[in-house]
Design an enzyme around this catalytic site. Structure first.
Site, mmCIF file in Angstrom:
data_model
loop_
_atom_site.group_PDB
_atom_site.id
_atom_site.type_symbol
_atom_site.label_atom_id
_atom_site.label_comp_id
_atom_site.label_asym_id
_atom_site.label_seq_id
_atom_site.Cartn_x
_atom_site.Cartn_y
_atom_site.Cartn_z
ATOM 1 N N ILE A 50 0.690 -1.571 -0.192
ATOM 2 C CA ILE A 50 -0.201 -0.222 0.198
ATOM 3 C C ILE A 50 0.606 1.720 0.326
ATOM 4 O O ILE A 50 0.495 1.984 -0.629
ATOM 5 C CB ILE A 50 -0.815 0.114 1.258
ATOM 6 C CG1 ILE A 50 -1.508 -1.434 1.018
ATOM 7 C CG2 ILE A 50 -1.843 1.367 1.207
ATOM 8 C CD1 ILE A 50 -2.775 -1.232 2.312
ATOM 9 N N CYS A 51 1.652 1.326 0.987
ATOM 10 C CA CYS A 51 2.687 2.535 0.629
ATOM 11 C C CYS A 51 3.210 3.005 -0.329
ATOM 12 O O CYS A 51 3.477 3.989 -0.591
ATOM 13 C CB CYS A 51 3.350 2.357 1.871
ATOM 14 S SG CYS A 51 3.417 1.393 3.260
ATOM 15 N N PRO A 52 4.013 2.277 -0.776
ATOM 16 C CA PRO A 52 4.830 2.836 -2.830
ATOM 17 C C PRO A 52 2.963 3.491 -3.598
ATOM 18 O O PRO A 52 3.659 4.514 -3.737
ATOM 19 C CB PRO A 52 5.379 1.512 -3.179
ATOM 20 C CG PRO A 52 4.687 0.291 -2.290
ATOM 21 C CD PRO A 52 4.304 1.345 -1.026
#
Length: 184
Positions: A50-52
């Site tokens: 999710i972070c990128p």
């Protein structure tokens, strides 16, 4: 957790700012961008899923923030070297226009109150601070839910009007303050 009305804490961290050899890292403090609005967003871990998507979206919309005299700062508890490796190997992160802060001692995340109680990583927190460093907006998502960068921009716009902004207000629309003054 710090909230609206609190001041962004004093901090000094290493940050990954570039992939250019010899210019990769820089010390960033709470004073580095003094006089600007700050949009500080934290993510749990580098090299995740999710972070990128969030980081890349902040990168794509960075001009929207700079047009509003706001500096975006990304933050996780990973080191500057991990940030650098991730940027090197992830195509959506190669040309990020904002610093990735490395809070490896967890000092800034602890001061903000955003460490996940069991995992020990940063929650998906977003802080908007005014040019005096006063927090004007905070959101926090669970580890499994990404944030909406367009909503962060909309909120920044509303804060910068210094007026009463109704639900779903967007830049260019009349504020409640304007409507009230016309009725008066």
């Amino acid at each position: 957790m710090l909230t609206v009305g609190d001041k962004i804490p004093n901090f000094k961290v290493k940050a990954t700012v570039s992939l250019e050899k010899g210019k990769e890292f820089q010390d960033i403090t709470n004073e580095t961008f003094k006089g600007k609005w700050l949009v500080l967003f934290a993510w749990p871990k580098d090299f995740t899923f999710i972070c990128p998507t969030e980081i890349a979206e902040f990168g794509k919309k960075n001009k929207d923030f700079t047009d509003r005299d706001a500096q975006v700062l990304g933050l996780s508890t990973d080191s500057e070297f991990v940030h650098h490796a991730w940027r090197t190997h992830h195509p959506d992160l190669k040309n990020l226009p904002f610093p990735m802060l490395a809070d490896i001692k967890h000092e800034l995340c602890n001061a903000l109150g955003i460490l996940h109680k069991e995992e020990g990583v940063a929650l998906r927190a977003t802080f908007i601070a005014d040019p005096e460093g006063i927090i004007r907006h905070v959101t926090v998502n669970d580890l499994s839910v990404g944030r909406n960068v367009s909503e962060t921009i909309r909120t920044l716009d509303a804060l910068q009007t210094d007026e009463l902004c109704p639900c779903n207000w967007t830049k260019g629309e009349e504020t409640l303050t304007q409507k009230l003054s016309k009725a008066g």
